[in-house]
Design an enzyme around this catalytic site. Structure first.
Site, mmCIF file in Angstrom:
data_model
loop_
_atom_site.group_PDB
_atom_site.id
_atom_site.type_symbol
_atom_site.label_atom_id
_atom_site.label_comp_id
_atom_site.label_asym_id
_atom_site.label_seq_id
_atom_site.Cartn_x
_atom_site.Cartn_y
_atom_site.Cartn_z
ATOM 1 N N CYS A 24 0.773 -1.249 0.000
ATOM 2 C CA CYS A 24 0.000 0.000 0.000
ATOM 3 C C CYS A 24 0.801 1.294 0.000
ATOM 4 O O CYS A 24 0.487 2.197 -0.772
ATOM 5 C CB CYS A 24 -0.952 0.012 1.194
ATOM 6 S SG CYS A 24 -2.223 -1.246 1.051
ATOM 7 N N PHE A 25 1.793 1.417 0.888
ATOM 8 C CA PHE A 25 2.398 2.745 1.080
ATOM 9 C C PHE A 25 2.923 3.339 -0.225
ATOM 10 O O PHE A 25 2.567 4.444 -0.605
ATOM 11 C CB PHE A 25 3.519 2.681 2.121
ATOM 12 C CG PHE A 25 3.030 2.625 3.550
ATOM 13 C CD1 PHE A 25 1.679 2.709 3.855
ATOM 14 C CD2 PHE A 25 3.934 2.504 4.595
ATOM 15 C CE1 PHE A 25 1.234 2.651 5.169
ATOM 16 C CE2 PHE A 25 3.498 2.454 5.912
ATOM 17 C CZ PHE A 25 2.148 2.526 6.200
ATOM 18 N N ARG A 73 4.607 -8.423 -0.521
ATOM 19 C CA ARG A 73 4.478 -7.419 -1.571
ATOM 20 C C ARG A 73 5.303 -6.178 -1.212
ATOM 21 O O ARG A 73 5.154 -5.632 -0.128
ATOM 22 C CB ARG A 73 3.000 -7.066 -1.790
ATOM 23 C CG ARG A 73 2.213 -8.218 -2.397
ATOM 24 C CD ARG A 73 0.744 -7.905 -2.570
ATOM 25 N NE ARG A 73 0.032 -7.816 -1.305
ATOM 26 C CZ ARG A 73 -1.268 -7.557 -1.189
ATOM 27 N NH1 ARG A 73 -1.988 -7.360 -2.273
ATOM 28 N NH2 ARG A 73 -1.839 -7.495 -0.011
HETATM 29 P P1 NAD Z 1 -5.593 -8.690 -2.762
HETATM 30 O O1 NAD Z 1 -4.817 -8.713 -4.020
HETATM 31 O O2 NAD Z 1 -5.129 -9.505 -1.602
HETATM 32 O O3 NAD Z 1 -7.120 -9.111 -3.044
HETATM 33 C C1 NAD Z 1 -7.860 -8.645 -4.108
HETATM 34 C C2 NAD Z 1 -8.726 -9.806 -4.606
HETATM 35 O O4 NAD Z 1 -9.644 -9.302 -5.564
HETATM 36 C C3 NAD Z 1 -7.942 -10.912 -5.293
HETATM 37 O O5 NAD Z 1 -8.172 -12.143 -4.630
HETATM 38 C C4 NAD Z 1 -8.519 -10.928 -6.733
HETATM 39 O O6 NAD Z 1 -8.597 -12.232 -7.279
HETATM 40 C C5 NAD Z 1 -9.882 -10.338 -6.517
HETATM 41 N N1 NAD Z 1 -10.487 -9.768 -7.710
HETATM 42 C C6 NAD Z 1 -9.944 -8.911 -8.602
HETATM 43 N N2 NAD Z 1 -10.842 -8.603 -9.552
HETATM 44 C C7 NAD Z 1 -11.977 -9.280 -9.262
HETATM 45 C C8 NAD Z 1 -13.268 -9.362 -9.865
HETATM 46 N N3 NAD Z 1 -13.560 -8.655 -10.946
HETATM 47 N N4 NAD Z 1 -14.192 -10.175 -9.302
HETATM 48 C C9 NAD Z 1 -13.899 -10.886 -8.187
HETATM 49 N N5 NAD Z 1 -12.706 -10.836 -7.575
HETATM 50 C C10 NAD Z 1 -11.759 -10.038 -8.093
HETATM 51 O O7 NAD Z 1 -5.677 -7.150 -2.345
HETATM 52 P P2 NAD Z 1 -5.847 -6.547 -0.866
HETATM 53 O O8 NAD Z 1 -4.520 -6.467 -0.184
HETATM 54 O O9 NAD Z 1 -6.979 -7.228 -0.188
HETATM 55 O O10 NAD Z 1 -6.254 -5.059 -1.229
HETATM 56 C C11 NAD Z 1 -7.506 -4.749 -1.794
HETATM 57 C C12 NAD Z 1 -7.679 -3.253 -1.783
HETATM 58 O O11 NAD Z 1 -7.649 -2.776 -0.431
HETATM 59 C C13 NAD Z 1 -6.569 -2.482 -2.502
HETATM 60 O O12 NAD Z 1 -7.118 -1.358 -3.114
HETATM 61 C C14 NAD Z 1 -5.655 -2.043 -1.366
HETATM 62 O O13 NAD Z 1 -4.949 -0.870 -1.682
HETATM 63 C C15 NAD Z 1 -6.640 -1.785 -0.251
HETATM 64 N N6 NAD Z 1 -6.096 -1.918 1.099
HETATM 65 C C16 NAD Z 1 -5.212 -2.902 1.395
HETATM 66 C C17 NAD Z 1 -4.746 -3.037 2.690
HETATM 67 C C18 NAD Z 1 -3.762 -4.123 3.037
HETATM 68 O O14 NAD Z 1 -3.198 -4.060 4.132
HETATM 69 N N7 NAD Z 1 -3.536 -5.113 2.199
HETATM 70 C C19 NAD Z 1 -5.198 -2.172 3.695
HETATM 71 C C20 NAD Z 1 -6.120 -1.199 3.369
HETATM 72 C C21 NAD Z 1 -6.567 -1.082 2.066
#
Ligand code: NAD
Length: 471
Positions: free
Chosen positions: A272-273, A342
């Site tokens: 994220c950062f 990541r």
């Molecule tokens: P991730 O990659 O772990 O999960 C995203 C999921 O979405 C994947 O499993 C992917 O297969 C699925 N996906 C993508 N397109 C799809 C579709 N059309 N239909 C169904 N599934 C679909 O990502 P994450 O770490 O959970 O992050 C998700 C969002 O949250 C990002 O925008 C990130 O910036 C934000 N975020 C992340 C964190 C963190 O700590 N990881 C914290 C706050 C916010």
């Protein structure tokens, strides 16, 4: 019964929905994903992500009011509230490459929602998105609406990996942004009612859509900026004989500054950062604010500098070369209590050491060999020079081995690099490690978790970030 569907069963979608299901037994929550292996893992005893406390929460409500499915369209069609928690990585090609958020996954989710919906929906932005994304989503949905009413809310997630469950149980705040229309306010209230099951009212903040979207980017930029600030000071400490822990303690005692997030380290990582700051930089540039963009860019530049400073220190200390030397890397995840790698600084450090032909032996309690090999083989996108990709040589990857024990990793090593602050690294038997290493034996503590004086008494040559060096 209110029905929630969350699109995206990742680090955010999985834990947030599990906690909503636990705290709201009157709500049915279905988490959907296009990735079959991910959904299979959510439905098994080995969840796809490691997060303290998560197994317990999932066990309590899976099959009761929490479900994981690949039947995306069915559950989206049936839901009243749709959270979209898909990945929003940095674009790697085309307009804005290297900075702008790639909203491909978001757009395809929005188009699918428009295709399959037969009743009114509240669509919640859970992913981190550029400010004004809701406007684009509204366009996609309303131009395909077939008479259906969509309300878009922004409800960014502030959880931190490693403490996600704790953060979700007791959030500092829950932020909900919505349109300032009667329908918009009604939708905000529906989501507030969900969180009100366990979050005190004064912690649920409501704002306009753009404030909510921008707050998430701003919060991550501020957090990363604190790390880069203390890391910048750490370089000055090393040059002057000051001790960064003492400086950070003294600075953090000022109640206007506070003590949290002031640990000097090899650099920040995580998905994220960097991505969110780059996103902010791009938005500033698009809005004709180059000076503001440059200000935030510097946070990432200092982070890159800190990682290369660390590698240079390792090589310089070991008589200006690590070629053929065994370096043990303790920790590969971007922080403790997660298996997430990541953007972990360990990738850059390992690549730097491999560039000087080191032999690397890696141990991390939660990261698999496959993951490490994949991360090291991946071309890293150079955000500052988007036309250049760093080449990765397959022969260099062969110089890496992964082991399941810190003692195994350090056996016969010339140097040890601590790159993740796992608690177990604080209590290792460093005398045993010293006895089994080549001499002189070096420790490079990229997280400042071991006591340098104690290690020096054993006989190690120690480098800690921002602390006085060995003579
Ligand atoms: P991730 O990659 O772990 O999960 C995203 C999921 O979405 C994947 O499993 C992917 O297969 C699925 N996906 C993508 N397109 C799809 C579709 N059309 N239909 C169904 N599934 C679909 O990502 P994450 O770490 O959970 O992050 C998700 C969002 O949250 C990002 O925008 C990130 O910036 C934000 N975020 C992340 C964190 C963190 O700590 N990881 C914290 C706050 C916010």
């Amino acid at each position: 019964m209110v029905k929630i569907c969350c699109i995206g069963a990742g680090y955010v979608g999985g834990p947030t929905m599990a906690v909503i299901a636990l705290k709201c037994p009157d709500i049915e929550v279905v988490v959907v994903d296009i990735s079959k292996p991910r959904i299979e893992a959510w439905n098994s005893d080995t969840l796809p992500i490691y997060e303290p406390g998560l197994d317990d929460v999932v066990k309590q409500c899976r099959g009761r009011n929490l479900f994981f499915s690949t039947d995306v369209e069915k559950h989206v069609a049936e839901a009243d509230i749709i959270f979209v928690s898909v990945n929003t990585p940095t674009k790697t090609r085309g307009l804005g490459a290297g900075k702008a958020a790639d909203l491909t996954y978001w757009e395809s989710a929005a188009r699918m929602i428009a295709d399959v919906s037969k009743s009114d929906k509240i669509v919640v932005e859970k992913s981190t998105v550029p400010v004004k994304t809701a406007e684009a989503i509204e366009k996609i949905l309303t131009h395909n609406s077939k008479g259906i009413n969509y309300q878009i809310l922004s409800n960014p997630e502030f959880l931190a990996e490693g403490t996600a469950i704790e953060d979700l149980f007791k959030p500092d705040r829950v932020l909900i942004g919505g349109r300032e229309t009667p329908e918009g306010r009604k939708a905000v209230q529906v989501l507030k009612d969900v969180y009100a099951h366990w979050v005190p009212e004064d912690r649920i903040l409501t704002t306009n859509l753009w404030s909510a979207e921008l707050s998430k980017l701003a919060a991550n930029a501020f957090l990363a900026q604190r790390i880069s600030s203390v890391n910048a000071i750490s370089a000055l400490c090393e040059a002057t004989g000051a001790n960064v822990s003492e400086v950070a303690y003294a600075v953090g005692k000022d109640t206007r500054i506070g003590p949290k997030f002031l640990n000097a380290s090899v650099g920040f990582g995580g998905s994220c950062f960097q991505k969110d700051i780059l996103n902010l930089v791009y938005i500033c540039e698009c809005n004709g604010l180059p000076e503001v963009a440059n200000y935030w860019k510097q946070v990432i530049r200092i982070n890159d500098y800190q990682k290369s400073r660390f590698v240079n220190r390792v090589v310089a200390s070991m008589f200006n070369t690590v070629a053929g030397k065994k370096i043990a890397v303790l920790g590969f995840a971007f922080k403790k209590d997660t298996g997430d790698t990541r953007e972990t600084p360990a990738i850059d450090v390992c690549k730097g050491l491999l560039g000087d032909k080191a032999q690397i032996s890696i141990y991390d309690p939660q990261v698999t060999e496959d993951q490490i090999q994949r991360d090291l083989a991946m071309n890293k996108f150079d955000w500052d020079h988007p036309m250049h990709l760093q080449p990765t040589s397959p022969t260099a990857i062969k110089q890496v081995s992964c082991v399941w024990d810190a003692y195994e990793a350090t056996k016969g090593a010339h140097g040890v690099c601590i790159l993740t602050e796992w608690d177990e690294f604080k209590t290792l038997d460093y005398q045993k490690i010293f006895d089994n290493m080549q001499k002189p034996a070096f420790v490079f503590d990229g997280r400042n978790i071991v006591d340098p004086e104690k290690l020096r008494e054993i006989g190690f040559i120690v480098y800690s970030i921002g602390k006085p060096l060995d003579a």
